[in-house]
Design an enzyme around this catalytic site. Structure first.
Site, PDB file in Angstrom:
ATOM      1  N   ASP A  83      -5.252  -8.277  -3.599  1.00  0.00           N
ATOM      2  CA  ASP A  83      -5.542  -8.004  -2.193  1.00  0.00           C
ATOM      3  C   ASP A  83      -6.869  -8.622  -1.726  1.00  0.00           C
ATOM      4  O   ASP A  83      -6.938  -9.807  -1.464  1.00  0.00           O
ATOM      5  CB  ASP A  83      -5.484  -6.482  -1.974  1.00  0.00           C
ATOM      6  CG  ASP A  83      -5.435  -6.080  -0.515  1.00  0.00           C
ATOM      7  OD1 ASP A  83      -5.520  -6.961   0.355  1.00  0.00           O
ATOM      8  OD2 ASP A  83      -5.309  -4.878  -0.222  1.00  0.00           O
ATOM      9  N   HIS A 111       0.815  -1.225   0.000  1.00  0.00           N
ATOM     10  CA  HIS A 111       0.000   0.000   0.000  1.00  0.00           C
ATOM     11  C   HIS A 111       0.853   1.281   0.000  1.00  0.00           C
ATOM     12  O   HIS A 111       0.930   1.943  -1.010  1.00  0.00           O
ATOM     13  CB  HIS A 111      -1.019   0.057   1.156  1.00  0.00           C
ATOM     14  CG  HIS A 111      -1.965  -1.093   1.186  1.00  0.00           C
ATOM     15  ND1 HIS A 111      -2.774  -1.406   0.116  1.00  0.00           N
ATOM     16  CD2 HIS A 111      -2.225  -2.031   2.145  1.00  0.00           C
ATOM     17  CE1 HIS A 111      -3.511  -2.471   0.414  1.00  0.00           C
ATOM     18  NE2 HIS A 111      -3.190  -2.874   1.623  1.00  0.00           N
TER      19      HIS A 111
HETATM   20 ZN   LIG Z   1      -3.452  -6.912   2.592  1.00  0.00          ZN
END
Ligand SMILES: [Zn+2]
Length: 336
Positions: free
Chosen positions: A251, A200
């Site tokens: 994800d 991220h």
């Molecule tokens: Zn994750």
């Protein structure tokens, strides 16, 4: 055009495969409300369920052009073994990124000590699974755990994946506890090096991105999930400025489409810069394949074939196919 175009397979460097079941549900107003729903789903997982469901989802990955996956796994050791068996049955290359979880979450996520976690890593590796280290986050791993895991990764030459800076609250909590931001804490504890992938980095500040660049680490972006979870925008231009290698992950698996992840990344960069072709098609394909493989420590992984007769490529010149894939195609353009 007809025939096939052979590409390197896409590498899904960050998947929590069980979360596929959450798509389409509405989970309240923010990330933290979604997380409650995710924890309830995680609590229900069993080794048999993981074995069955992951194989089906991995088959979806393969149909979508992903031929390798980093399974970021925090459901327990028995389920990790099941996830590895599911990958083998589906025929996808896999690295199990076994999560260290010292505090918070559910009891099933947590190991009693960092030594117990490293014992699990060794036990899993002995089954023949390919493993990497995944201190879950600075929320879940206290500083002394991070130090041990960073040292172990370096000693054993294992890849290390860690969530960081996905949500502002995590940064506030880290500042309150340690007086530094999450990626600064990773650097201070020896968890930021060339084998590290920071997942991220959505809210990373310039100093944190400089640390990633200086360490030769990577960032894994997961744009469709980051949109779904209201995380924020990929810091696309600041990653590019520093030449930080980027890889992609599905994800939460709300979408399984590497082209869409790349399109979102490039689209964010275009919106932010007012320019087109910011990363360049060649770089985007490298992010989708080679950089993902490098983040998982994979040297070989299968290719992916494009159906050049697919309607979404009708009228596209041969030289423009790669750009057209990123701009205008869905993952159904791949054939196995
Ligand atoms: Zn994750």
């Amino acid at each position: 055009m007809n025939g096939r175009l052979a590409l390197p397979g896409f590498v899904n460097a960050h998947s929590h495969t069980f979360q596929r079941s959450l798509r389409g549900r509405t989970h309240g107003d923010d990330f933290w409300a979604w997380r409650d729903a995710m924890l309830a789903l995680a609590a229900e997982q069993t080794p048999d369920g993981v074995r069955r469901e992951y194989e089906l989802t991995y088959r979806e990955f393969l149909r979508a052009g992903y031929t390798a996956v980093g399974e970021f796994h925090y459901l327990g050791l028995a389920e990790a073994t099941s996830a590895a068996a599911a990958a083998e049955a589906a025929g996808i290359e896999q690295v199990v990124l076994l999560a260290a979880y010292g505090r918070g979450g559910l009891p099933r996520f947590r190991q009693p000590s960092v030594a117990a976690f490293l014992g699990q890593v060794e036990e899993l590796a002995e089954t023949g699974a390919r493993v990497g280290l995944a201190p879950h986050s600075v929320r879940a791993c206290p500083e002394d755990w991070l130090q041990e895991i960073g040292a172990y990764a370096e000693r054993e030459r294992l890849v290390l994946h860690v969530h960081a800076d996905e949500q502002p609250r995590e940064i506030e909590e880290c500042l309150a506890e340690y007086g530094v931001r999450p990626i600064e804490l990773l650097a201070r504890t020896g968890c930021l090096g060339p084998l590290t992938t920071v997942v991220h980095a959505t809210h990373a500040d310039d100093g944190e991105l400089d640390l990633i660049a200086d360490a030769g680490a990577r960032v894994c972006v997961c744009p469709t999930t980051e949109a779904s979870l209201a995380d924020g925008f990929v810091p696309a231009l600041r990653l590019l400025e520093r030449r930080i290698p980027v890889c992609i992950g599905s994800d939460s698996n709300i979408r399984i489409d590497p082209l869409e992840e790349l399109r979102e990344l490039e689209g964010t960069a275009r919106r932010a810069s007012g320019r087109r072709n910011v990363f360049g098609v060649g770089d985007l394909f490298e992010f989708g394949s080679d950089e993902g493989a490098a983040s998982l420590g994979l040297e070989r992984w299968p290719g992916a074939d494009v159906d050049l007769g697919h309607p979404s490529l009708r009228g596209v010149e041969a030289a423009d196919v790669r750009a057209a894939l990123v701009e205008g195609c869905g993952a159904d353009v791949f054939v196995q």
